[in-house]
Motif scaffolding. Sequence first.
Motif, short mmCIF file in Angstrom:
data_model
loop_
_atom_site.label_atom_id
_atom_site.label_comp_id
_atom_site.label_asym_id
_atom_site.label_seq_id
_atom_site.Cartn_x
_atom_site.Cartn_y
_atom_site.Cartn_z
N ARG A 2 0.87 -1.08 0.07
CA ARG A 2 0.03 -0.15 -0.09
C ARG A 2 0.88 1.09 -0.15
N LEU A 3 0.59 2.13 -0.77
CA LEU A 3 1.34 3.25 -1.11
C LEU A 3 0.48 4.74 -0.98
N ASP A 4 1.06 5.69 -0.40
CA ASP A 4 0.46 6.84 -0.22
C ASP A 4 1.37 7.87 -1.45
N GLU A 10 4.27 20.61 -12.58
CA GLU A 10 5.28 20.79 -13.50
C GLU A 10 5.05 22.00 -14.44
N HIS A 11 4.42 21.63 -15.59
CA HIS A 11 4.15 22.50 -16.65
C HIS A 11 3.18 22.16 -17.38
N ASP A 12 2.51 22.86 -18.05
CA ASP A 12 1.45 22.60 -19.12
C ASP A 12 0.65 21.78 -18.48
N GLY A 13 0.02 21.88 -17.33
CA GLY A 13 -0.97 21.22 -16.94
C GLY A 13 -0.55 19.63 -16.46
N ILE A 14 0.81 19.37 -16.57
CA ILE A 14 1.56 17.98 -16.21
C ILE A 14 1.76 18.08 -14.66
N PHE A 15 1.67 16.78 -14.04
CA PHE A 15 2.10 16.78 -12.71
C PHE A 15 3.11 15.47 -12.68
N SER A 16 3.95 15.64 -11.49
CA SER A 16 5.01 14.57 -11.17
C SER A 16 4.39 13.90 -10.06
N TYR A 17 4.80 12.75 -9.82
CA TYR A 17 4.09 12.00 -8.62
C TYR A 17 5.24 11.40 -7.77
N LEU A 18 4.85 11.37 -6.40
CA LEU A 18 5.88 10.60 -5.60
C LEU A 18 4.93 9.55 -4.91
N ALA A 19 5.59 8.25 -4.85
CA ALA A 19 5.14 7.29 -4.04
C ALA A 19 5.81 7.00 -2.89
N VAL A 20 5.17 6.92 -1.73
CA VAL A 20 5.94 6.29 -0.50
C VAL A 20 5.17 5.15 0.07
N PRO A 21 5.66 4.19 0.85
CA PRO A 21 4.86 3.40 1.52
C PRO A 21 4.05 3.99 2.49
N GLU A 22 2.74 3.24 2.60
CA GLU A 22 1.79 3.83 3.38
C GLU A 22 2.18 4.09 4.90
N GLY A 23 1.92 5.63 5.30
CA GLY A 23 2.09 6.04 6.62
C GLY A 23 3.64 6.53 6.77
N LYS A 24 4.56 6.19 5.70
CA LYS A 24 5.97 6.94 6.00
C LYS A 24 5.92 8.30 5.42
N LEU A 51 3.50 2.07 -12.26
CA LEU A 51 2.17 2.67 -11.90
C LEU A 51 2.05 3.58 -13.03
N PRO A 52 1.29 3.36 -14.08
CA PRO A 52 1.13 3.65 -15.37
C PRO A 52 0.30 5.39 -15.06
N ASP A 53 -0.59 5.16 -14.20
CA ASP A 53 -1.32 6.27 -14.01
C ASP A 53 -0.66 7.40 -13.33
N PHE A 54 0.48 7.19 -12.81
CA PHE A 54 1.29 8.37 -12.16
C PHE A 54 2.93 8.32 -12.73
N HIS A 55 2.92 7.61 -13.94
CA HIS A 55 4.26 7.68 -14.75
C HIS A 55 5.21 7.31 -13.95
N ILE A 56 5.26 6.28 -13.07
CA ILE A 56 6.26 5.89 -12.16
C ILE A 56 6.48 4.46 -12.83
N TYR A 68 11.44 5.98 -1.62
CA TYR A 68 10.26 6.34 -2.43
C TYR A 68 10.28 6.24 -3.92
N ALA A 69 9.52 6.34 -4.58
CA ALA A 69 9.61 6.28 -6.02
C ALA A 69 9.06 7.51 -6.82
N ILE A 70 9.48 8.16 -7.72
CA ILE A 70 8.77 9.27 -8.37
C ILE A 70 9.11 9.09 -9.67
N THR A 71 7.97 10.06 -10.30
CA THR A 71 7.84 10.13 -11.76
C THR A 71 9.14 10.61 -12.54
N SER A 72 9.24 9.98 -13.65
CA SER A 72 10.64 10.40 -14.30
C SER A 72 10.05 11.49 -15.41
N LEU A 73 10.56 12.43 -15.08
CA LEU A 73 10.13 13.64 -16.17
C LEU A 73 10.48 13.52 -17.50
#
Length: 76
Positions: A2-4, A10-24, A51-56, A68-73
């Motif tokens: 489970r992840l938070d 970022e730019h042009d309505g694009i978001f980057s995402y960060l995933a961390v284990p739940e509660g961390k 995580l395709p919905d979050f580009h991770i 943690y895991a983060i989107t690759s811009l």
Amino acid sequence: MRLDIYRRPEHDGIFSYLAVPEGKPIPQEAINTDWEPEAKALEVDDDADILPDFHIEHLPQQIGTKGYAITSLKDM
């Protein structure tokens, strides 16, 4: 597992995402940006590599290395 999930604009309505284990907390090296909660306790298959919905990509490797895991811009 489970992840938070957090996001930041970022730019042009694009978001980057960060995933961390739940509660961390967001790790110190990533906390200096304005992350907003996107999803709490997201259930993810333990074998998931992306995580395709979050580009991770390389989810378990990123979490294992950095905590943690983060989107690759460059892929957006």
